[in-house]
Design a protein around this motif. Structure first.
Motif, PDB file in Angstrom:
ATOM      1  N   ALA A 293     -50.797 -26.471 -35.360  1.00 16.64           N
ATOM      2  CA  ALA A 293     -50.759 -25.582 -34.188  1.00 16.64           C
ATOM      3  C   ALA A 293     -50.262 -24.198 -34.596  1.00 16.64           C
ATOM      4  CB  ALA A 293     -49.854 -26.179 -33.114  1.00 16.64           C
ATOM      5  N   PHE A 294     -49.335 -24.151 -35.532  1.00 19.15           N
ATOM      6  CA  PHE A 294     -48.797 -22.865 -36.013  1.00 19.15           C
ATOM      7  C   PHE A 294     -49.922 -22.040 -36.648  1.00 19.15           C
ATOM      8  CE2 PHE A 294     -46.224 -19.897 -38.400  1.00 19.15           C
ATOM      9  CZ  PHE A 294     -45.044 -19.778 -37.674  1.00 19.15           C
ATOM     10  N   VAL A 295     -50.752 -22.724 -37.449  1.00 18.83           N
ATOM     11  CA  VAL A 295     -51.898 -22.069 -38.097  1.00 18.83           C
ATOM     12  C   VAL A 295     -52.841 -21.517 -37.028  1.00 18.83           C
ATOM     13  CG1 VAL A 295     -54.014 -22.571 -39.432  1.00 18.83           C
ATOM     14  CG2 VAL A 295     -51.790 -23.379 -40.262  1.00 18.83           C
TER      15      VAL A 295
ATOM     16  N   PRO B 145     -57.937 -10.992 -42.835  1.00 16.77           N
ATOM     17  CA  PRO B 145     -58.600 -12.181 -43.381  1.00 16.77           C
ATOM     18  C   PRO B 145     -57.713 -12.857 -44.421  1.00 16.77           C
ATOM     19  CG  PRO B 145     -59.623 -10.178 -44.241  1.00 16.77           C
ATOM     20  CD  PRO B 145     -58.568  -9.746 -43.271  1.00 16.77           C
ATOM     21  N   PHE B 146     -57.994 -14.127 -44.701  1.00 13.03           N
ATOM     22  CA  PHE B 146     -57.182 -14.823 -45.700  1.00 13.03           C
ATOM     23  C   PHE B 146     -57.345 -14.185 -47.071  1.00 13.03           C
ATOM     24  CE2 PHE B 146     -56.511 -18.127 -48.945  1.00 13.03           C
ATOM     25  CZ  PHE B 146     -55.142 -18.236 -48.778  1.00 13.03           C
ATOM     26  N   HIS B 147     -58.553 -13.707 -47.347  1.00 10.22           N
ATOM     27  CA  HIS B 147     -58.772 -13.064 -48.642  1.00 10.22           C
ATOM     28  C   HIS B 147     -59.874 -12.008 -48.550  1.00 10.22           C
ATOM     29  CE1 HIS B 147     -58.722 -12.457 -52.916  1.00 10.22           C
ATOM     30  NE2 HIS B 147     -60.031 -12.513 -52.907  1.00 10.22           N
ATOM     31  N   ARG B 148     -59.746 -10.972 -49.324  1.00 11.01           N
ATOM     32  CA  ARG B 148     -60.804  -9.986 -49.494  1.00 11.01           C
ATOM     33  C   ARG B 148     -60.750  -9.580 -50.967  1.00 11.01           C
ATOM     34  NH1 ARG B 148     -59.135  -5.282 -46.962  1.00 11.01           N
ATOM     35  NH2 ARG B 148     -58.437  -6.498 -45.188  1.00 11.01           N
TER      36      ARG B 148
ATOM     37  N   VAL C  38     -54.934 -17.917 -42.153  1.00 12.30           N
ATOM     38  CA  VAL C  38     -54.127 -18.518 -43.216  1.00 12.30           C
ATOM     39  C   VAL C  38     -54.860 -19.759 -43.711  1.00 12.30           C
ATOM     40  CG1 VAL C  38     -51.985 -17.647 -42.197  1.00 12.30           C
ATOM     41  CG2 VAL C  38     -52.727 -19.974 -41.685  1.00 12.30           C
ATOM     42  N   SER C  39     -54.348 -20.333 -44.794  1.00 10.82           N
ATOM     43  CA  SER C  39     -54.968 -21.537 -45.329  1.00 10.82           C
ATOM     44  C   SER C  39     -53.867 -22.570 -45.626  1.00 10.82           C
ATOM     45  CB  SER C  39     -55.760 -21.185 -46.593  1.00 10.82           C
ATOM     46  OG  SER C  39     -56.542 -22.285 -46.986  1.00 10.82           O
ATOM     47  N   VAL C  40     -54.267 -23.713 -46.130  1.00  6.36           N
ATOM     48  CA  VAL C  40     -53.290 -24.759 -46.464  1.00  6.36           C
ATOM     49  C   VAL C  40     -53.553 -25.229 -47.890  1.00  6.36           C
ATOM     50  CG1 VAL C  40     -52.544 -27.125 -45.968  1.00  6.36           C
ATOM     51  CG2 VAL C  40     -52.923 -25.521 -44.085  1.00  6.36           C
TER      52      VAL C  40
ATOM     53  N   ARG D 290     -45.991 -29.443 -43.991  1.00  2.81           N
ATOM     54  CA  ARG D 290     -45.253 -28.272 -43.486  1.00  2.81           C
ATOM     55  C   ARG D 290     -45.749 -26.943 -44.027  1.00  2.81           C
ATOM     56  NH1 ARG D 290     -40.117 -27.654 -44.902  1.00  2.81           N
ATOM     57  NH2 ARG D 290     -39.910 -28.924 -46.768  1.00  2.81           N
ATOM     58  N   CYS D 291     -46.746 -26.977 -44.937  1.00  2.00           N
ATOM     59  CA  CYS D 291     -47.055 -25.738 -45.659  1.00  2.00           C
ATOM     60  C   CYS D 291     -48.236 -24.967 -45.076  1.00  2.00           C
ATOM     61  CB  CYS D 291     -47.322 -26.042 -47.137  1.00  2.00           C
ATOM     62  SG  CYS D 291     -48.854 -26.913 -47.443  1.00  2.00           S
ATOM     63  N   LEU D 292     -48.174 -23.678 -45.270  1.00  2.00           N
ATOM     64  CA  LEU D 292     -49.331 -22.832 -44.987  1.00  2.00           C
ATOM     65  C   LEU D 292     -49.282 -21.657 -45.955  1.00  2.00           C
ATOM     66  CD1 LEU D 292     -48.354 -20.170 -42.912  1.00  2.00           C
ATOM     67  CD2 LEU D 292     -47.820 -22.199 -41.588  1.00  2.00           C
ATOM     68  N   SER D 293     -50.478 -21.182 -46.325  1.00  2.00           N
ATOM     69  CA  SER D 293     -50.565 -20.085 -47.298  1.00  2.00           C
ATOM     70  C   SER D 293     -50.927 -18.807 -46.551  1.00  2.00           C
ATOM     71  CB  SER D 293     -51.656 -20.382 -48.329  1.00  2.00           C
ATOM     72  OG  SER D 293     -51.422 -21.641 -48.930  1.00  2.00           O
ATOM     73  N   LEU D 294     -50.061 -17.801 -46.693  1.00  2.00           N
ATOM     74  CA  LEU D 294     -50.311 -16.520 -46.021  1.00  2.00           C
ATOM     75  C   LEU D 294     -51.255 -15.665 -46.863  1.00  2.00           C
ATOM     76  CD1 LEU D 294     -46.722 -15.515 -44.824  1.00  2.00           C
ATOM     77  CD2 LEU D 294     -48.527 -16.702 -43.541  1.00  2.00           C
ATOM     78  N   PRO D 295     -51.960 -14.742 -46.238  1.00  2.00           N
ATOM     79  CA  PRO D 295     -52.804 -13.827 -47.026  1.00  2.00           C
ATOM     80  C   PRO D 295     -51.951 -13.076 -48.050  1.00  2.00           C
ATOM     81  CG  PRO D 295     -53.150 -13.509 -44.656  1.00  2.00           C
ATOM     82  CD  PRO D 295     -51.979 -14.435 -44.802  1.00  2.00           C
ATOM     83  N   ILE D 296     -52.431 -13.020 -49.289  1.00  2.00           N
ATOM     84  CA  ILE D 296     -51.735 -12.220 -50.328  1.00  2.00           C
ATOM     85  C   ILE D 296     -52.782 -11.787 -51.338  1.00  2.00           C
ATOM     86  CG2 ILE D 296     -50.990 -14.329 -51.629  1.00  2.00           C
ATOM     87  CD1 ILE D 296     -48.434 -12.695 -52.403  1.00  2.00           C
TER      88      ILE D 296
END
Ligand code: PLP
Length: 393
Positions: A317-319, A5-8, A329-331, A362-368
């Motif tokens: 499309a990448f997302v 998930p994007f966040h937990r 992921v999120s933006v 161009r951006c996307l935020s990965l789970p962290i």
């Protein structure tokens, strides 16, 4: 299929114990836990005063209000932020003046701020409102210098920056929270520490802190929150109209438990960021975030940028391809000048801030987040690399 998930949120027995203690105490709204959370948060960032509030949006509103910012005033901020930043300016009838961001760090471009202020065009400019985007500190030395030269106040949007440090001239590495006139933090569910919903204002200025305490609870005098306990009085004065932005003890209890783990959380976030950057550096289709020299990044977000010319698909499309592999992921962020309300109210137009628009495209935020397992991190890395391999030109 493995799913990330994007966040937990990272909540455990300490959070449960603190919350249950509040529930059993008979006092669930603002009270002793909120006051202790203020003291402990102030100690954590090294600030003289901390006021706990319902959210960072309220923190920003109160901070600008306490500085006396009002109708027609101008406040410089970034368009590459969440709407709350500019919304708080608008609440007071003031005008958000957007300045484009720097292409690397995605924070306010200080040279552009300096150039705009120097034109003298902004006749009602009262404050600078930098955002430490993703948890990376802004160039505060230069912003403070501009503020001093032009008699401006500085309110920091530190929603992403619990635990961030910035190298400052004459002060060394300093945690965000004591740099500008006021700093505003968020403890929203996804933030580096969470109270589900919550925020904090920190300041070195006792008078500003007092103003915010009073304004955060309808304009009632300082210890109004005690009015139902045995030491309190039913009587209160209202000298000015305030707001309802206090933080309950149920929320503060979560914050107390989270704060104890803030450094451990921070280390895990930095470790995940390092693993991502190690895996993605050298990939022609990817631009990894770089921590600016002289900052300790809080890694609230890991913002990866795609190099469109190297890929057969765009960001959207990448997302979607990552989602199909089980990685959410999120933006961050949709630039504010692209939103209708900021266009209708203030006349902003697409094209006004090209660096922010390029980053957005161009951006996307990965789970962290600290609750990620090593397997989760590995899975995200493998999924991104596999998608790049499949979609490379
Ligand atoms: C940069 C920024 N400022 C302010 C806020 C508002 O925070 P809150 O949800 O605590 O009001 C957010 C929330 O995500 C944010 O990202």
């Amino acid at each position: 299929m493995h799913r990330v998930p994007f966040h937990r949120p990272c909540l455990g027995p300490d959070e449960e114990r603190e919350v249950v203690e509040v529930l059993r105490s008979g006092w669930i709204t603002t009270g002793p836990k909120a006051k202790r959370f203020e003291r402990e948060f102030a100690a954590y960032v090294g600030a003289s005063h901390a006021v706990a509030v319902a959210h960072c949006t309220g923190a920003l509103h109160l901070a600008l209000y306490a500085l006396g910012i009002g109708p027609g005033d101008e406040v410089i901020t970034t368009p590459f932020t969440f709407t709350a930043t500019a919304e708080a300016i608008a609440y007071l009838g003031a005008r958000p003046i957007f300045v484009d961001i720097e292409p690397d760090g995605l924070n306010l471009d200080v040279s552009k701020v300096e150039a705009l202020v120097a034109t003298g065009r902004l006749k009602r400019l009262r404050a600078l409102l930098p955002v430490h985007f993703a948890g990376q500190g802004c160039d505060m030395d230069r912003l403070l210098e501009i503020a001093k030269r032009h008699e401006l106040k500085v309110v920091e949007d530190a929603a992403h920056a619990v635990g961030s440090r910035i190298q400052l001239a004459g002060r060394g590495m300093v945690k965000v929270g004591t740099i500008g006139d006021l700093s505003c933090f968020s403890f929203y569910a996804t933030k580096n520490i969470t109270t589900a919903e919550g925020g904090m204002v920190t300041t070195e200025d006792e008078a500003l802190a007092h103003k915010i305490v009073v304004a955060s609870l309808h304009g009632m005098n300082r210890d109004a929150w005690k009015r139902y306990d045995s030491t309190g009085s039913w009587y209160y004065e209202i000298d000015e109209l305030g707001f309802k932005y206090n933080l309950s003890d149920v929320h503060a209890a979560l914050g107390l438990a989270q704060l104890k783990r803030a450094d451990e959380f921070q280390r895990r976030r930095a470790q995940i960021a390092h693993l991502y950057s190690e895996a993605f550096t050298g990939q022609a289709a990817l631009q990894v975030p770089q921590a600016r020299e002289g900052v300790e990044h809080a890694w609230h977000l890991y913002v990866l940028r795609l190099r469109a010319e190297r890929l057969r698909v765009g960001r959207d499309a990448f997302v979607e391809l990552l989602r199909q592999r089980g990685v959410s992921v999120s933006v961050h962020c949709i630039p504010l000048h692209l939103m209708r309300v900021y266009q209708d109210r203030y006349g902003y137009r697409p094209g006004d801030f090209p660096i922010a628009e390029d980053a957005y495209s161009r951006c996307l935020s990965l789970p962290i987040y600290p609750a990620m397992t090593d397997r989760d991190v590995e899975y995200v890395v493998d999924s991104v690399l596999a998608t790049v391999r499949e979609q490379s030109k």
